[in-house]
Design a protein around this motif. Structure first.
Motif, PDB file in Angstrom:
ATOM      1  N   LYS A   1       0.839  -1.131   0.041  1.00 55.45           N
ATOM      2  CA  LYS A   1      -0.046  -0.140  -0.059  1.00 55.45           C
ATOM      3  C   LYS A   1       0.957   1.273  -0.131  1.00 55.45           C
ATOM      4  O   LYS A   1       0.492   2.270  -0.596  1.00 55.45           O
ATOM      5  N   PHE A   2       1.818   1.359   0.830  1.00 54.03           N
ATOM      6  CA  PHE A   2       2.786   2.448   0.669  1.00 54.03           C
ATOM      7  C   PHE A   2       3.394   2.675  -0.338  1.00 54.03           C
ATOM      8  O   PHE A   2       3.577   3.682  -1.056  1.00 54.03           O
ATOM      9  N   SER A   3       3.879   1.700  -1.192  1.00 56.47           N
ATOM     10  CA  SER A   3       4.534   1.664  -2.363  1.00 56.47           C
ATOM     11  C   SER A   3       3.720   1.896  -3.695  1.00 56.47           C
ATOM     12  O   SER A   3       4.166   3.066  -4.271  1.00 56.47           O
ATOM     13  N   ASP A   4       2.603   1.462  -3.311  1.00 52.31           N
ATOM     14  CA  ASP A   4       1.492   2.096  -4.430  1.00 52.31           C
ATOM     15  C   ASP A   4       1.406   3.549  -4.356  1.00 52.31           C
ATOM     16  O   ASP A   4       1.117   4.268  -5.419  1.00 52.31           O
ATOM     17  N   ALA A   5       1.154   3.849  -3.071  1.00 50.80           N
ATOM     18  CA  ALA A   5       0.671   5.291  -2.748  1.00 50.80           C
ATOM     19  C   ALA A   5       1.956   6.274  -3.273  1.00 50.80           C
ATOM     20  O   ALA A   5       1.440   7.322  -4.220  1.00 50.80           O
ATOM     21  N   ASP A   6       3.143   5.788  -3.247  1.00 51.53           N
ATOM     22  CA  ASP A   6       4.057   6.758  -3.347  1.00 51.53           C
ATOM     23  C   ASP A   6       4.237   6.749  -4.888  1.00 51.53           C
ATOM     24  O   ASP A   6       4.601   7.744  -5.691  1.00 51.53           O
ATOM     25  N   LEU A   7       3.978   5.688  -5.610  1.00 53.44           N
ATOM     26  CA  LEU A   7       4.110   5.371  -6.915  1.00 53.44           C
ATOM     27  C   LEU A   7       2.972   6.241  -7.695  1.00 53.44           C
ATOM     28  O   LEU A   7       3.534   7.279  -8.769  1.00 53.44           O
ATOM     29  N   ILE A   8       2.109   6.217  -7.199  1.00 48.44           N
ATOM     30  CA  ILE A   8       0.744   7.042  -7.900  1.00 48.44           C
ATOM     31  C   ILE A   8       0.752   8.656  -7.445  1.00 48.44           C
ATOM     32  O   ILE A   8       0.592   9.358  -8.343  1.00 48.44           O
ATOM     33  N   GLY A   9       1.537   8.774  -6.424  1.00 51.49           N
ATOM     34  CA  GLY A   9       1.824  10.152  -6.097  1.00 51.49           C
ATOM     35  C   GLY A   9       0.970  11.117  -5.830  1.00 51.49           C
ATOM     36  O   GLY A   9       0.960  12.372  -5.751  1.00 51.49           O
ATOM     37  N   THR A  10      -0.197  10.748  -5.109  1.00 54.45           N
ATOM     38  CA  THR A  10      -1.211  11.752  -4.475  1.00 54.45           C
ATOM     39  C   THR A  10      -0.507  12.505  -3.604  1.00 54.45           C
ATOM     40  O   THR A  10       0.488  11.867  -2.852  1.00 54.45           O
ATOM     41  N   PRO A  11      -0.677  13.711  -3.575  1.00 49.70           N
ATOM     42  CA  PRO A  11       0.032  14.630  -2.677  1.00 49.70           C
ATOM     43  C   PRO A  11      -0.082  14.673  -1.216  1.00 49.70           C
ATOM     44  O   PRO A  11       0.891  14.890  -0.479  1.00 49.70           O
ATOM     45  N   ILE A  12      -1.193  14.229  -0.777  1.00 49.62           N
ATOM     46  CA  ILE A  12      -1.152  13.784   0.720  1.00 49.62           C
ATOM     47  C   ILE A  12      -1.759  12.342   1.149  1.00 49.62           C
ATOM     48  O   ILE A  12      -2.641  11.962   0.205  1.00 49.62           O
ATOM     49  N   GLN A  13      -1.001  11.779   1.967  1.00 51.44           N
ATOM     50  CA  GLN A  13      -1.536  10.299   2.323  1.00 51.44           C
ATOM     51  C   GLN A  13      -1.911  10.405   3.879  1.00 51.44           C
ATOM     52  O   GLN A  13      -1.049  11.093   4.524  1.00 51.44           O
ATOM     53  N   ILE A  14      -3.063   9.787   4.089  1.00 52.07           N
ATOM     54  CA  ILE A  14      -3.521   9.694   5.465  1.00 52.07           C
ATOM     55  C   ILE A  14      -3.462   8.075   5.951  1.00 52.07           C
ATOM     56  O   ILE A  14      -3.942   7.433   5.089  1.00 52.07           O
ATOM     57  N   ILE A  15      -2.612   7.896   6.972  1.00 50.12           N
ATOM     58  CA  ILE A  15      -2.216   6.671   7.099  1.00 50.12           C
ATOM     59  C   ILE A  15      -2.979   5.987   8.609  1.00 50.12           C
ATOM     60  O   ILE A  15      -2.596   6.806   9.665  1.00 50.12           O
ATOM     61  N   CYS A  16      -3.608   5.072   8.272  1.00 47.21           N
ATOM     62  CA  CYS A  16      -4.186   4.721   9.703  1.00 47.21           C
ATOM     63  C   CYS A  16      -3.991   3.224   9.899  1.00 47.21           C
ATOM     64  O   CYS A  16      -4.211   2.437   8.889  1.00 47.21           O
ATOM     65  N   GLY A  17      -3.399   2.899  11.003  1.00 47.62           N
ATOM     66  CA  GLY A  17      -3.065   1.678  11.265  1.00 47.62           C
ATOM     67  C   GLY A  17      -3.023   1.198  12.697  1.00 47.62           C
ATOM     68  O   GLY A  17      -3.871   1.672  13.392  1.00 47.62           O
ATOM     69  N   ASN A  18      -1.798   0.629  13.005  1.00 47.56           N
ATOM     70  CA  ASN A  18      -1.684   0.245  14.608  1.00 47.56           C
ATOM     71  C   ASN A  18      -1.842   1.355  15.509  1.00 47.56           C
ATOM     72  O   ASN A  18      -2.525   1.238  16.546  1.00 47.56           O
ATOM     73  N   ALA A  19      -1.404   2.734  14.901  1.00 41.64           N
ATOM     74  CA  ALA A  19      -1.238   3.732  15.863  1.00 41.64           C
ATOM     75  C   ALA A  19      -2.858   4.184  16.207  1.00 41.64           C
ATOM     76  O   ALA A  19      -3.089   4.697  17.202  1.00 41.64           O
ATOM     77  N   TYR A  20      -3.744   3.916  15.242  1.00 49.17           N
ATOM     78  CA  TYR A  20      -5.244   3.978  15.317  1.00 49.17           C
ATOM     79  C   TYR A  20      -5.683   3.234  16.491  1.00 49.17           C
ATOM     80  O   TYR A  20      -6.202   3.407  17.560  1.00 49.17           O
ATOM     81  N   LYS A  21      -5.283   1.870  16.058  1.00 45.61           N
ATOM     82  CA  LYS A  21      -5.816   0.884  17.180  1.00 45.61           C
ATOM     83  C   LYS A  21      -5.588   1.229  18.423  1.00 45.61           C
ATOM     84  O   LYS A  21      -6.317   0.875  19.465  1.00 45.61           O
TER      85      LYS A  21
END
Length: 428
Positions: free
Chosen positions: A374-394
């Motif tokens: 997911k990270f590498s796809d996001a960086d590849l696609i290049g959307t200017p803002i990424q909101i990341i939700c994972g363990n830190a949320y849980k």
RNA sequence: CGGGGAGUAGCGCAGCCUGGUAGCGCAUCUGUUUUGGGAACAGAGGGUCGCAGGUUCAAAUCCUGUCUCCCCGACCA
């Protein structure tokens, strides 16, 4: 848009002879697919970028009194015979015959056609000026297509045409388009440089190109670095003609005393004021109080489908594309790293809806993929803002917001998402 | 158009020189364990080796032809 419902065939590998970064990244991010030499399909992600560009171009043209039309891609050879270009245009023109063996061609440009349109309907000087544009596929059978959509044979072009009563008014219109082009590229966040150009194939005597400076560019321009800091908005035509910025052709031909710095660049736009060349050959004239006059014409092109490639060439890193706000296929990439966790999923689903309601163009990675993917796809696609939700949320209801351009990451309380986002968005 | 390369699994490649069971990585499918930066293990499926002809007991491999694609140069948004 949910990622699971959006077709983005990202690739890890691309043939080793795809050398240009933008070409490579466009294929890897699943924006385009080659059909045959110099001819491409635009896949969903790529088409979204094109759409953004088209929207900006349309808005600004319409706002400036340029009427949108759509001319056909296939043209009759007759009108090209009338202008004599059927013979002179050469092998770049794709010639076709229909079942009745009538000579047709896939239009490389539309001066002939627009002139016949004007000729039929515009009868009085009172009907001038007139300005038209359309966004349409062109075909030029390039000697050597290359670099993906950068130099394709079939490509999408915005071309505009103007009719004026005389040269003086034609120059005014030319200046209007010059300014309109600067506005378009400014709105697209593409820092183009206007450069003086010889008018070449189309003929006439006033011509400028709009170039983006990148090292891998195919063109060469000569400029005085001072013009990089100028704001042209209030310039007169006279002032524009004094600018020290030229295409290599123009620079070489004129043999200037002052030596200017050479840059490699990509040509994205080209405007011409060519006068009565076509109104004369098509016998297009209007009545005035002074007898018949031949309208003074100009044409104004933007290589629409080249823009995504040029921008990627200008803005990328080892991980992928770095889109600007205005060109990005999406404004925000919401990434759920724990797609299988109920609580996290609920939070992401809710915020996905909320972001959309707030006017954001969101791609929501809800796939059952591993975080790395997911990270590498996001960086590849290049959307200017990424909101990341994972363990830190849980664990503690924290999420991260990452700026793609510099990978700057901030961790915020999940409830602070909207206000934080607005702050960050306003800064990019 | 001139010069140089390449076509082998969905993608990226090896094998070809020196003919003898068609391979590797990724992807896909199944299972288990994983889960904040392209997971690990076990198993499975997937190929008329671009096409046509020829040589041969035997051709991805040698020969001929042909098509397609790519790269380097002169034209263009």
């Amino acid at each position: 848009m949910k990622f699971s419902n959006f077709f983005i065939p990202t690739l890890k590998e691309v043939p080793s002879d795809v050398k240009m970064k933008s070409h490579n990244l466009m294929i890897r991010s699943g924006m385009i697919r080659q059909e045959t030499t110099g001819i491409y399909s635009w896949l969903p992600l790529g088409y979204r970028v094109l759409s953004k560009i088209i929207t900006v171009i349309e808005e600004i043209h319409k706002k400036n009194g340029v009427n949108q039309i759509l001319m056909p891609t296939i043209q009759s050879a007759d009108i090209w015979k009338e202008s004599d270009r059927y013979e002179t245009y050469g092998k770049e023109m794709l010639r076709i015959n229909d079942r009745n063996n009538k000579d047709l061609l896939y239009g490389p440009t539309n001066e002939e056609m627009i002139t016949t349109i004007g000729r039929q309907y515009i009868k009085s000087y009172k009907n001038l000026p007139r300005k038209f544009f359309h966004i349409q596929s062109k075909f030029r059978d390039e000697i050597r297509p290359r670099f993906g959509v950068m130099r394709a044979r079939e490509f999408l072009m915005k071309d505009a045409y103007s009719f004026d009563i005389n040269e003086e008014n034609g120059e005014k219109t030319y200046l209007e388009f010059f300014m309109l082009y600067l506005k378009i590229f400014e709105k697209l966040n593409i820092p183009v440089i206007p450069v003086r150009a010889p008018s070449g194939e189309i003929g006439g005597n006033l011509s400028h190109e709009f170039h983006l400076i990148v090292e891998s560019g195919e063109s060469e321009i000569y400029i005085n670095d001072k013009i990089l800091d100028l704001n042209f908005n209030k310039f007169t035509l006279q002032e524009i003609l004094k600018l020290e910025s030229y295409t290599d052709d123009f620079y070489t031909k004129n043999n200037f005393e002052k030596k200017l710095k050479k840059y490699r660049s990509i040509e994205l736009g080209h405007i011409f004021l060519f006068g009565t060349k076509y109104s004369r050959s098509f016998n297009f004239h209007v009545d005035s109080d002074n007898g018949k006059i031949q309208p003074f014409m100009g044409s104004y092109g933007i290589g629409v489908s080249r823009i995504p490639a040029a921008f990627i060439e200008y803005s990328n890193d080892e991980n992928g594309i770095k889109w600007s706000k205005s060109l990005s296929p999406f404004s925000i990439q919401l990434i759920n790293l724990l797609s299988e966790d109920e609580e996290t999923k609920l939070f992401c689903d809710k915020n996905y809806e909320k972001l959309i309601k707030n006017g954001f163009d969101v791609i929501y990675d809800d796939r059952l993929e591993r975080p790395g993917k997911k990270f590498s796809d996001a960086d590849l696609i290049g959307t200017p803002i990424q909101i990341i939700c994972g363990n830190a949320y849980k664990k503690e209801k924290k999420i991260s917001v990452v700026k793609r351009s510099d990978k700057n990451e901030i961790t915020i309380d999940a409830l602070e998402l909207m206000p934080e986002l607005n702050k960050i968005i306003s800064k990019i």
